[in-house]
Write a protein that holds these residues in place. Structure first.
Motif, PDB file in Angstrom:
ATOM      1  N   ARG A  35      -1.029  -0.233  42.983  1.00  0.00           N
ATOM      2  CA  ARG A  35      -1.964  -0.179  44.122  1.00  0.00           C
ATOM      3  C   ARG A  35      -2.291   1.265  44.507  1.00  0.00           C
ATOM      4  NH1 ARG A  35       0.851  -4.729  44.903  1.00  0.00           N
ATOM      5  NH2 ARG A  35      -0.292  -6.643  45.319  1.00  0.00           N
ATOM      6  N   GLU A  36      -1.283   2.128  44.513  1.00  0.00           N
ATOM      7  CA  GLU A  36      -1.531   3.551  44.800  1.00  0.00           C
ATOM      8  C   GLU A  36      -2.451   4.145  43.740  1.00  0.00           C
ATOM      9  OE1 GLU A  36       2.031   5.887  45.271  1.00  0.00           O
ATOM     10  OE2 GLU A  36       2.864   4.496  46.737  1.00  0.00           O
ATOM     11  N   ALA A  37      -2.258   3.753  42.494  1.00  0.00           N
ATOM     12  CA  ALA A  37      -3.092   4.266  41.407  1.00  0.00           C
ATOM     13  C   ALA A  37      -4.540   3.814  41.587  1.00  0.00           C
ATOM     14  CB  ALA A  37      -2.557   3.795  40.058  1.00  0.00           C
ATOM     15  N   LEU A  38      -4.735   2.536  41.902  1.00  0.00           N
ATOM     16  CA  LEU A  38      -6.092   2.025  42.098  1.00  0.00           C
ATOM     17  C   LEU A  38      -6.769   2.713  43.278  1.00  0.00           C
ATOM     18  CD1 LEU A  38      -5.602  -1.787  41.395  1.00  0.00           C
ATOM     19  CD2 LEU A  38      -6.466  -0.008  39.850  1.00  0.00           C
ATOM     20  N   LEU A  64      -4.775  -0.172  33.731  1.00  0.00           N
ATOM     21  CA  LEU A  64      -5.493   0.418  32.599  1.00  0.00           C
ATOM     22  C   LEU A  64      -6.900  -0.174  32.475  1.00  0.00           C
ATOM     23  CD1 LEU A  64      -5.556   2.173  30.011  1.00  0.00           C
ATOM     24  CD2 LEU A  64      -4.443   0.269  28.820  1.00  0.00           C
ATOM     25  N   GLN A  65      -7.014  -1.477  32.559  1.00  0.00           N
ATOM     26  CA  GLN A  65      -8.315  -2.127  32.435  1.00  0.00           C
ATOM     27  C   GLN A  65      -9.235  -1.752  33.602  1.00  0.00           C
ATOM     28  OE1 GLN A  65      -6.603  -6.081  31.896  1.00  0.00           O
ATOM     29  NE2 GLN A  65      -7.507  -6.159  29.844  1.00  0.00           N
ATOM     30  N   THR A  66      -8.690  -1.700  34.809  1.00  0.00           N
ATOM     31  CA  THR A  66      -9.492  -1.303  35.966  1.00  0.00           C
ATOM     32  C   THR A  66      -9.937   0.143  35.838  1.00  0.00           C
ATOM     33  OG1 THR A  66      -8.295  -2.864  37.367  1.00  0.00           O
ATOM     34  CG2 THR A  66      -9.506  -1.107  38.483  1.00  0.00           C
ATOM     35  N   LEU A  67      -9.024   1.010  35.470  1.00  0.00           N
ATOM     36  CA  LEU A  67      -9.350   2.425  35.284  1.00  0.00           C
ATOM     37  C   LEU A  67     -10.442   2.589  34.239  1.00  0.00           C
ATOM     38  CD1 LEU A  67      -8.751   5.402  35.895  1.00  0.00           C
ATOM     39  CD2 LEU A  67      -6.889   5.286  34.260  1.00  0.00           C
ATOM     40  N   SER A  68     -10.342   1.840  33.163  1.00  0.00           N
ATOM     41  CA  SER A  68     -11.327   1.910  32.094  1.00  0.00           C
ATOM     42  C   SER A  68     -12.710   1.483  32.570  1.00  0.00           C
ATOM     43  CB  SER A  68     -10.878   1.037  30.922  1.00  0.00           C
ATOM     44  OG  SER A  68     -11.789   1.118  29.869  1.00  0.00           O
ATOM     45  N   PRO A  72     -14.506   5.289  33.187  1.00  0.00           N
ATOM     46  CA  PRO A  72     -14.350   5.313  31.726  1.00  0.00           C
ATOM     47  C   PRO A  72     -14.197   6.713  31.138  1.00  0.00           C
ATOM     48  CG  PRO A  72     -16.603   4.740  32.342  1.00  0.00           C
ATOM     49  CD  PRO A  72     -15.798   4.767  33.601  1.00  0.00           C
ATOM     50  N   GLU A  73     -14.562   7.732  31.904  1.00  0.00           N
ATOM     51  CA  GLU A  73     -14.423   9.107  31.412  1.00  0.00           C
ATOM     52  C   GLU A  73     -12.982   9.601  31.464  1.00  0.00           C
ATOM     53  OE1 GLU A  73     -14.883   9.282  35.804  1.00  0.00           O
ATOM     54  OE2 GLU A  73     -15.904   8.167  34.239  1.00  0.00           O
ATOM     55  N   THR A  74     -12.111   8.917  32.201  1.00  0.00           N
ATOM     56  CA  THR A  74     -10.702   9.313  32.295  1.00  0.00           C
ATOM     57  C   THR A  74      -9.985   8.959  31.003  1.00  0.00           C
ATOM     58  OG1 THR A  74     -10.697   8.949  34.687  1.00  0.00           O
ATOM     59  CG2 THR A  74      -8.560   9.023  33.587  1.00  0.00           C
ATOM     60  N   LYS A  75      -9.333   9.937  30.415  1.00  0.00           N
ATOM     61  CA  LYS A  75      -8.565   9.741  29.182  1.00  0.00           C
ATOM     62  C   LYS A  75      -7.148   9.331  29.566  1.00  0.00           C
ATOM     63  CE  LYS A  75     -12.202  11.206  27.190  1.00  0.00           C
ATOM     64  NZ  LYS A  75     -13.279  10.263  27.286  1.00  0.00           N
ATOM     65  N   VAL A  76      -6.734   8.169  29.086  1.00  0.00           N
ATOM     66  CA  VAL A  76      -5.454   7.603  29.500  1.00  0.00           C
ATOM     67  C   VAL A  76      -4.401   7.743  28.403  1.00  0.00           C
ATOM     68  CG1 VAL A  76      -4.270   5.540  30.329  1.00  0.00           C
ATOM     69  CG2 VAL A  76      -6.652   5.953  30.979  1.00  0.00           C
ATOM     70  N   LYS A  94      -7.548  -0.346  22.788  1.00  0.00           N
ATOM     71  CA  LYS A  94      -8.941  -0.363  23.243  1.00  0.00           C
ATOM     72  C   LYS A  94      -9.204   0.662  24.344  1.00  0.00           C
ATOM     73  CE  LYS A  94     -12.473  -3.443  25.115  1.00  0.00           C
ATOM     74  NZ  LYS A  94     -12.788  -4.791  25.560  1.00  0.00           N
ATOM     75  N   HIS A  95      -8.251   0.844  25.265  1.00  0.00           N
ATOM     76  CA  HIS A  95      -8.521   1.617  26.480  1.00  0.00           C
ATOM     77  C   HIS A  95      -7.814   2.963  26.577  1.00  0.00           C
ATOM     78  CE1 HIS A  95     -10.762  -1.708  28.191  1.00  0.00           C
ATOM     79  NE2 HIS A  95      -9.754  -2.511  27.923  1.00  0.00           N
ATOM     80  N   ALA A  96      -6.825   3.226  25.759  1.00  0.00           N
ATOM     81  CA  ALA A  96      -6.070   4.479  25.870  1.00  0.00           C
ATOM     82  C   ALA A  96      -6.393   5.401  24.699  1.00  0.00           C
ATOM     83  CB  ALA A  96      -4.570   4.191  25.911  1.00  0.00           C
ATOM     84  N   VAL A  97      -6.224   6.700  24.941  1.00  0.00           N
ATOM     85  CA  VAL A  97      -6.405   7.654  23.852  1.00  0.00           C
ATOM     86  C   VAL A  97      -5.087   7.998  23.177  1.00  0.00           C
ATOM     87  CG1 VAL A  97      -8.510   8.683  24.775  1.00  0.00           C
ATOM     88  CG2 VAL A  97      -6.300   9.697  25.369  1.00  0.00           C
TER      89      VAL A  97
END
Length: 166
Positions: A35-38, A64-68, A72-76, A94-97
């Motif tokens: 929740r803090e991350a979101l 991860l899915q929400t962040l993506s 989407p520019e954030t590299k995870v 799919k979502h992380a680098v």
């Protein structure tokens, strides 16, 4: 200045990554829960996010899915000390680098972060990241002992030969 979000319920991980990037061109914000991350990703944009998959209030995969979708520019860079189920492995791919198995070497985390910044900030094709590698149950972990002999750091990410090629 680059912005980093570190999401982990372990204080030691948050503190260690914050101290690793102190005095660099990366400012670090931390979150202990999903929740803090979101909340953080809705308040500001981050260039890089270190994200633990196991959080006390919600799954890291959901974060991860929400962040993506929201940023989407954030590299995870996903972190976990557990073996991943196939469905989770597919979502991370799919979502992380990048994926870092816990515990990990902080110098290696800094090295990977710098590669990501160079690779995606300048769109430089000559900078390559090691392949996104998600460890299987059959793999053994390679461990190093810190100079203080108190901390053991393990990795199945790349071999020494792969690191030299970077």
């Amino acid at each position: 200045m680059f912005k980093m979000l570190v999401v982990d319920d372990e204080n030691l991980i948050r503190y260690s990554l914050t101290m690793t990037f102190k005095g660099t061109n990366i400012s670090v914000r931390t979150a202990e829960t999903g929740r803090e991350a979101l909340q953080a990703i809705h308040e500001e944009r981050f260039d890089i996010c270190f994200l633990d998959l196991h959080l006390p209030d919600m799954g890291g995969v959901e974060v991860l899915q929400t962040l993506s979708s929201v940023a989407p520019e954030t590299k995870v860079i996903v972190m976990s000390g557990d073996l991943l189920e196939q469905q989770t492995r597919d979502i991370v791919r799919k979502h992380a680098v990048f994926f870092m198995e816990k515990p990990f070497d902080l110098d290696y985390a800094k090295h990977i972060t710098n590669l990501i910044i160079r690779r995606f900030d300048s769109a430089s094709s000559d900078v390559r990241l090691p392949d996104l590698h998600l460890p299987s149950a059959q793999e053994r972990r390679r461990c190093l002992r810190h100079e203080s002999n108190k901390v053991i750091m393990c990795s199945t990410m790349v071999s020494a030969d792969d690191t030299k090629a970077i």
